[in-house]
Design an enzyme around this catalytic site. Structure first.
Site, PDB file in Angstrom:
ATOM      1  N   CYS A 119       0.804  -1.239   0.000  1.00 41.10           N
ATOM      2  CA  CYS A 119       0.000   0.000   0.000  1.00 41.10           C
ATOM      3  C   CYS A 119       0.828   1.276   0.000  1.00 41.10           C
ATOM      4  O   CYS A 119       0.560   2.189  -0.752  1.00 41.10           O
ATOM      5  CB  CYS A 119      -0.904   0.043   1.230  1.00 41.10           C
ATOM      6  SG  CYS A 119      -2.133  -1.249   1.341  1.00 41.10           S
ATOM      7  N   SER A 169      14.154 -24.245   4.850  1.00 41.85           N
ATOM      8  CA  SER A 169      14.235 -25.059   3.637  1.00 41.85           C
ATOM      9  C   SER A 169      13.199 -26.186   3.688  1.00 41.85           C
ATOM     10  O   SER A 169      12.424 -26.370   2.776  1.00 41.85           O
ATOM     11  CB  SER A 169      15.642 -25.634   3.504  1.00 41.85           C
ATOM     12  OG  SER A 169      15.760 -26.340   2.310  1.00 41.85           O
ATOM     13  N   HIS A 227      21.969 -24.419   5.108  1.00 40.51           N
ATOM     14  CA  HIS A 227      22.167 -23.824   3.789  1.00 40.51           C
ATOM     15  C   HIS A 227      23.081 -24.717   2.941  1.00 40.51           C
ATOM     16  O   HIS A 227      22.805 -24.971   1.764  1.00 40.51           O
ATOM     17  CB  HIS A 227      22.778 -22.428   3.926  1.00 40.51           C
ATOM     18  CG  HIS A 227      22.915 -21.695   2.630  1.00 40.51           C
ATOM     19  ND1 HIS A 227      21.955 -20.852   2.138  1.00 40.51           N
ATOM     20  CD2 HIS A 227      23.897 -21.714   1.695  1.00 40.51           C
ATOM     21  CE1 HIS A 227      22.336 -20.363   0.960  1.00 40.51           C
ATOM     22  NE2 HIS A 227      23.520 -20.877   0.680  1.00 40.51           N
ATOM     23  N   GLY A 247      -6.964  -4.197  -1.638  1.00 44.65           N
ATOM     24  CA  GLY A 247      -7.907  -4.695  -2.651  1.00 44.65           C
ATOM     25  C   GLY A 247      -7.408  -4.498  -4.064  1.00 44.65           C
ATOM     26  O   GLY A 247      -7.280  -5.437  -4.826  1.00 44.65           O
ATOM     27  N   GLU A 286      -5.943   5.773  -8.033  1.00 44.94           N
ATOM     28  CA  GLU A 286      -5.349   4.993  -9.126  1.00 44.94           C
ATOM     29  C   GLU A 286      -4.342   5.743  -9.984  1.00 44.94           C
ATOM     30  O   GLU A 286      -3.477   5.133 -10.592  1.00 44.94           O
ATOM     31  CB  GLU A 286      -6.465   4.522 -10.074  1.00 44.94           C
ATOM     32  CG  GLU A 286      -7.509   3.646  -9.446  1.00 44.94           C
ATOM     33  CD  GLU A 286      -8.673   3.433 -10.397  1.00 44.94           C
ATOM     34  OE1 GLU A 286      -8.713   2.375 -11.033  1.00 44.94           O
ATOM     35  OE2 GLU A 286      -9.505   4.339 -10.511  1.00 44.94           O
TER      36      GLU A 286
END
Length: 1342
Positions: free
Chosen positions: A154, A273, A361, A809, A1273
């Site tokens: 956001c 992992s 690792h 959203g 937007e």
């Protein structure tokens, strides 16, 4: 059934309270335990793989080696509770609360406007909190590192970082705190702008008001755990689960005995992992051995010739150990350590580095490992131990390839890793390239080491190792052998590249794709290594020495520098409120988000945080594994026999309509894409439901045709709706009269919404009248209500949808939640019990679709001076298998294609393609971000052909006077031109353009690019009925006010703005007011909160309701003007005056006649401009965002903090669309990118180094509430300024290399696209495959 053997007690602490779990199940994660057992729901579930940081908590343990308490952040979704014996866990609830006392971290992130939807906020808070527990005054670098593993969709990260920076030590740079003036406050070169800007504010919060950080108030490490740690239990602890037994021995001797007894059992430490593998592959190990309590595995030994690090040390500890060695030892001895450190800084996020162990690792042997290639070339040795004794094996290719002769024996464990010091004349380097700079798996990683004969440039020893180019880490032994004895010069480089490409070969179908890019990196990395060694040799050898090494051209030197990780800085400008405005009137002020503090404390309740209801069941969806097939049979028998499974919901269970004819809720007879929902399992728990779906057997018969790409759809004439077309002027005639014509193509990939809160719904059937309560995360509760009504065949008035808040959203929660709500409702009616449906991230990404991929073709005719006379654009979007919003997206795309430009002769055509992919849907910007990329690409092409700069072409063709758009809607471009000029000025564009050109002349392997983009963004739906809104305002007898409206809180601050409106209208402080939730029972027949107009239309409705109430109160106020608000309300009640009012707004007029090609489809426009500067690395394709300046026309902002947040957040999301976010599909139509590991949204390190946002002052629009504008937007497309800056940099590289431009534009501009566009001798030398000879790993769908 036999009784399971008794488990030991699991003892740990959470938020200072002791937890004794008597039946700990090794398969239960800390996240599940916190949320379900302890009801601590502040810690969020967002990805389940440790990749997003939403579930970050702090773990504190006593470290037996240092005898100190270690505090470290971890992702709770990966941590098995059994690993927490003797640990103290702190969650967001444990550090502060709105009801008691806020922690400064919580207060500052909220008051700095660092929360929008708030779903990621608890994780951000805990990452920062852990940092402060370890460093009271952290550096900015430490802050960036701490937040590198946390994603936010956001905010755009800038305000989050601003809140964290208030704790940092004063860094050099901005002197604001000392002088009160910020170095960035001045505009471009116009000093007179200072007077003009006296009413401009640059502060969104007042730092002086923050409470100080007091470390004495923190939770102490529980004394009981300290006693336990100092006198550790030596006995073995065993925890028996349903399927897995966890054994935690207390001594090394016991561990070795257990390993001999259970040789197949893996050792588990960080679970970074094993955890994701168990989740994605469903792998179950009946026995897990935990060496966490064995201090011998965490020992570190330093000797004169090297360093031995215990296999149990976390990667974060390894980083600290190596940093210490680098600071203590001479440079020549620490070459390998420096190389490891470089990769440890960017490997995963901080939480994963805190959890993952060095041993894990190494033993995992991931083909993409960052450290193993360096350990291989650094001649690391593995120290193994078993009951038989100890032995050493080399960490080499044979070991990493899993060859039995070079591997551990089943009964052995890895005790430690020995890494020798480097020596004089030895050079070690590390390289990696990933989709983005941090927290991303490498496409290719490499470790390279050379030893030269003393004081010469003759190769004595050479070792090269690569990750990401095979099934295991690969060494180039043959090539290295052949180069020994050769001088380190150009001829050797040529030969080495040829040998490497022969030896490190990658087939065209290789998993992971990007094959030609990876081949190029193999040699590009070696070239970088070649230059690095030459540069180091220069330092080692005195000028007087007779030996002459090859010179490095000054223009090549920048190839040696990696892009630094820097925290973004910048200024946010907005117009301050009128000096005459009442202090009580909050409109126009940067008010904090209403839920900001609750977001920061974890007390903001999202859908899945609602406590379980009595007899609640959990639902999991079963989806198609075929792209286009007939369903032959569905066998549910095995699934229904499993414990806890209550039922399976199928299409025949639906009492009403099963969706639309061509868009079924549950598939019947046929499936149209992978991920289509076929049925749903309901069970007592989520675990039982997930196990059941694996037992459902579905048989299919493939159907033809199977269409995935836009090209295939065009060939098969497969479209979802008729063509949309707009035309003006005479295009054919215009093309005949122009000087030049260019034709080109644009391909824009899709985009995943990646809202942090996945789709979720709770359906609660009531005891009578078929009533249902639905709690759902949606942008359109009325649509959910209607869909459930038609699915169940019951009236709408029996169904109430509740939306408290939504965790993001972006258009993805407009249509889709209705599908999930309806399926869950069928389950609730059939079983008579409440149903909870929460999608896993993988399922959410697979099922829900996203932004439409686009393929566009353009033909543009223009004069030699750059004036465009004719433009013909035809575009196709990939709509997926059903119509959804594809027709509207096509219409909006066509309507908005002209952007800011007045071109007399235009033809725009658009089609939505029907393919066998999940249906694409609404997404922020709704077609504009894809379509307008074609228009702007035309501009760039025209500039290239005319030999002019793109900004000159833009300016020449922009609207200049009051005019009409292609669809005959009149508008004035005055504000557009102001935004453009202001952006040129504020960004000092012209002087920086010259600096960029100067830089490019001096640098061959690095190039800078700069671009400025104008924007005319139309707001709203193209239909009047979609602009209506209603509100309900109650005044209670104590004077308090309850405001309800039809908008939904998605993080965009709509509730905050509505209370600001009510406060102004009722002339009351906001503290009197409250918004409870959005509910279809209080405000019916609402429209989706979308298209940027939520605050506009609902604000008008709230205003109307308040004005009605005030009018009713007028006689009372006139009678008693000196009375208080409470007096007036009491009097109104006594006089039987209604204190409740419905406000209504009939909506902006909007219509479009497609037959005539004209209309007034949009109520108004938002104008803006953005300038971005980037630097690219031509050898790797990486880029660094140097600076972005945005000017946005917000008119009179209702809340500048929220509006600037919307602009920044949408810009960063748009930048992701155009640079890193890449969806990959298999040739069978299966989406590969189904989580944060494979799909890279921008992280905190992707934000431009300097990020300035200004809301254009003094503009007005009489149409909207208080002259404000919807900004949700518009910023999205401005992210393309980064794309075109990259394009500019690539063009500079191509020009220098005499590469002819091909006018095929591909978005996103990933490192792969950038590297392959900067063609050079390395891209020329790689082998190319004939695509017809193999089946590719992935297919392009745009």
């Amino acid at each position: 059934m036999s009784c399971p053997p008794k488990s030991d007690d699991l003892v740990f602490f959470v938020n200072g309270r002791k937890v004794i779990e008597r039946n700990a199940d090794p398969e239960v994660t800390l996240l599940n335990f916190l949320r379900k057992n302890l009801r601590l729901t502040g810690t969020k579930y967002a990805c389940g793989r440790g990749g997003c940081g939403a579930c970050t908590v702090m773990v504190s343990k006593h470290d037996p080696v240092s005898a100190k308490i270690r505090h470290f952040s971890i992702t709770a979704c990966l941590v098995p509770i059994c690993s927490l014996y003797g640990a103290a866990v702190t969650t967001v609830e444990g550090i502060g609360s709105v009801n008691t006392r806020l922690h400064p971290v919580q207060e500052r992130i909220a008051r700095s406007h660092g929360t929008q939807c708030g779903f990621c906020t608890p994780g951000m808070v805990m990452s920062m909190y852990t940092l402060l527990r370890n460093h009271l005054q952290p550096s900015e670098e430490q802050l960036m590192e701490a937040l590198g593993g946390n994603l936010c969709r956001c905010t755009g990260y800038r305000p989050i970082l601003a809140s964290g920076r208030t704790f940092c030590v004063e860094s050099t740079g901005c002197q604001k705190k000392r002088t009160g003036k910020c170095c960035l406050d001045l505009g471009g070169n116009d000093s007179s702008s200072l007077n003009r800007e006296s009413d401009i504010c640059t502060d969104l919060f007042v730092e002086e008001e923050f409470q100080p950080l007091d470390p004495t108030q923190e939770l102490i490490f529980p004394p009981e755990l300290l006693r336990m740690a100092k006198n550790p239990e030596k006995q073995t602890l065993t925890f028996h689960g349903e399927r897995v037994t966890w054994i935690s021995p207390g001594t090394l001797k016991d561990l070795l005995k257990l390993k001999a007894k259970h040789p197949e059992a893996p050792l588990i430490l960080g679970n970074t992992s094993l955890g994701p593998a168990m989740k994605s592959q469903g792998r179950v190990h009946p026995i897990l051995l935990s060496p966490a309590r064995i201090s011998e595995l965490s020992m570190v030994f330093k000797t004169s010739d090297g360093l031995t690090i215990g296999a149990g040390c976390s990667l974060a500890q390894v980083k600290d150990i190596l940093a210490e060695q680098v600071s203590e030892l001479p440079e020549e001895k620490t070459q390998t350590y420096r190389a490891l450190l470089k990769h440890l800084k960017s490997l995963a996020g901080q939480q994963i580095r805190n959890m993952a162990s060095l041993g894990g690792h190494v033993i995992s042997r991931h083909c993409y490992s960052d450290l193993n290639p360096i350990l291989v070339v650094g001649n690391a040795t593995l120290n193994l131990i078993s009951e038989e004794g100890t032995r050493q094996i080399p960490l080499n290719d044979h070991f990493l390839a899993g060859l039995a002769s070079a591997d551990l024996k089943p009964e052995e464990i890895l005790e430690s890793v020995y890494i020798p010091h480097s020596q004089k004349w030895e050079f070690v380097s590390a390289f990696r390239q990933a989709q983005c700079q941090q927290n991303a798996l490498a496409d290719v990683s490499a470790g390279m080491r050379v030893i030269l004969e003393e004081a010469t440039d003759t190769i004595k020893e050479l070792s090269l190792s690569y990750g990401g180019v095979g099934e295991a880490t690969i060494g180039a032994h043959k090539s290295c052998q052949q180069l020994i004895g050769r001088p380190w010069n150009e001829q050797m480089l040529e030969e080495a590249c040829r040998l490497l490409l022969e030896e490190v070969s990658l087939p065209g179908w290789a998993p992971g794709g990007r094959v030609e890019f990876k081949r190029t990196l193999v040699v590009s990395f070696f070239f970088k290594f070649y230059l690095e060694v030459l540069q180091e040799l220069k330092k080692l050898v005195k000028v007087s020495d007779s030996h002459h090494y090859p010179e490095i051209s000054d223009r090549f030197l920048s190839a040696l520098e990696d892009f630094p990780v820097t925290g973004p800085r910048g200024v946010q400008r907005y117009q301050s409120v009128d000096s005459h405005q009442s202090l009580q009137d909050p409109v126009g002020r940067p008010i904090m988000h209403l839920s900001g503090l609750k977001h920061a404390t974890g007390e903001a309740i999202f859908c899945d945080d609602i406590p379980m209801v009595d007899r609640e069941l959990f639902m999991v969806l079963v989806t198609s594994t075929k792209a286009h097939a007939k369903i032959i049979s569905i066998d549910l028998s095995e699934a229904l026999e499993l414990p806890g499974v209550v039922d399976v919901i199928k299409a025949e269970d639906i009492p009403g309509t099963n969706g639309a004819e061509d868009d079924k809720l549950l598939a019947v007879d046929e499936v149209l894409c992978v991920g289509q929902i076929i049925c749903a399992v309901v069970a007592e728990t989520d675990v039982q439901a997930k196990r059941a779906i694996e037992k459902i057997k579905i048989t299919y018969k493939d159907l033809e045709p199977i269409i995935f790409t836009i090209n295939d759809a065009i060939k098969h004439n497969s479209f979802l709706c008729p063509e949309k077309k707009l035309e003006q002027g005479n295009i054919e005639e215009a093309f005949e009269k122009v000087d030049q014509i260019v034709e080109g193509e644009v391909h824009v990939g899709g985009q995943e919404h990646f809202y942090m809160e996945t789709q979720r719904v709770i359906v609660i059937p009531k005891a009578e009248d078929k009533e249902l309560d639905i709690y759902v995360s949606t942008q359109d509760p009325a649509h959910v209500q209607k869909t459930v009504s038609s699915t169940l065949n019951i009236p709408i008035n029996r169904i109430t949808c509740h939306v408290k808040r939504v965790g993001g959203g972006f258009g993805g929660k407009v249509g889709r939640p209705a599908v999930f709500g309806a399926i869950a409702a069928v389950g609730a009616i059939k079983t008579g019990r409440p149903i909870r449906l929460v999608l896993d991230r993988e399922d959410d990404m697979l099922i829900t679709g996203g932004r439409h991929p686009l393929f566009g073709k353009y033909k543009v005719g223009f004069m030699n001076n750059g004036r465009i006379k004719a433009l013909d654009i035809e575009c196709f979007i990939n709509g997926g298998c059903t119509l959804d919003d594809s027709e509207q997206v096509t219409e909006f795309l066509i309507l908005k294609l002209e952007n800011a430009y007045k071109i007399r002769n235009l033809r725009f055509r658009g089609r939505a393609c029907m393919t066998n992919l999940p249906s694409n849907t609404a997404f922020r910007g709704f077609g504009f971000p894809q379509g307008t990329l074609i228009t702007e690409s035309c501009i760039t092409a025209v500039a290239a052909k005319c030999g002019l700069l793109p900004e000159e072409i833009r300016e020449k063709n922009m609207y200049k006077t009051v005019d009409k758009t292609i669809y005959k809607q009149a508008f004035s471009p005055e504000t557009l031109i102001r935004c453009w000029n202001e952006c040129l000025d504020k960004s000092s564009f012209h002087s920086r353009r010259m600096q960029v050109e100067e830089f490019n002349k001096k640098n061959y392997w690095k190039k800078k690019g700069i671009a400025i983009i104008p924007m005319k963004f139309s707001v709203g739906f193209a239909a009047t009925s979609y602009h209506q809104a209603a509100a309900l305002v109650h005044i209670y007898t104590d004077g308090s006010v309850l405001v309800t409206h039809g908008g939904n809180e998605l993080g965009q601050g709509i509730h905050t703005k509505m209370l600001q409106v009510a406060s102004r209208e009722l002339k009351l402080p906001m503290s009197y007011m409250h918004v409870c939730e959005t509910s279809t029972a209080t405000v019916p027949n609402t429209i989706a909160t979308a298209a940027s107009i939520g605050s506009d239309v609902n604000g008008k409705a709230v205003q109307n309701a308040c004005q009605i109430l005030l009018k009713r109160l007028e006689p009372i106020i006139k009678k008693n003007p000196g009375g208080t608000w409470e007096d007036w309300i009491e009097a109104a009640f006594e006089q039987r005056i209604s204190l409740s009012a419905t406000g209504y707004f009939r909506g902006y007029k909007a219509y479009m006649d497609w037959e005539k090609g004209e209309g007034d489809p949009f109520p108004y426009y938002v104008y803006g401009a953005a300038c971005s500067e980037v630097e690219i690395d031509c050898l790797t394709g990486a880029h660094k965002k140097i600076r972005t300046d945005i000017i946005m026309d917000a008119c009179c902002s209702l809340n500048p903090a929220i509006d600037i947040g919307q602009v920044e957040g949408s810009f960063i999301q748009g930048m992701g669309l155009y640079t890193t976010e890449e969806l990959k599909y298999s040739p069978e139509g299966v989406l590969y990118s189904r989580g944060p590991d494979e799909y890279k949204i921008p992280t905190i390190t992707d934000v431009p180094e300097e990020f300035n946002v200004s809301l254009l002052p003094s503009s007005q629009t009489p149409l909207t509430i208080y002259s404000s504008k919807g900004l949700g937007e518009s910023g999205m497309f401005l992210g393309s300024s980064v794309f075109f800056a990259i394009t500019d940099a690539v063009a500079a590289a191509c020009k220098e290399r005499d590469i002819v431009e091909d006018f095929i534009v591909k978005s996103p501009a990933t490192p792969e696209q950038v590297r392959m566009a900067c063609a050079d001798r390395f891209t020329e030398m790689i082998p190319r495959d004939d695509p017809k000879t193999f089946k590719p790993w992935s297919i392009p769908i745009a």
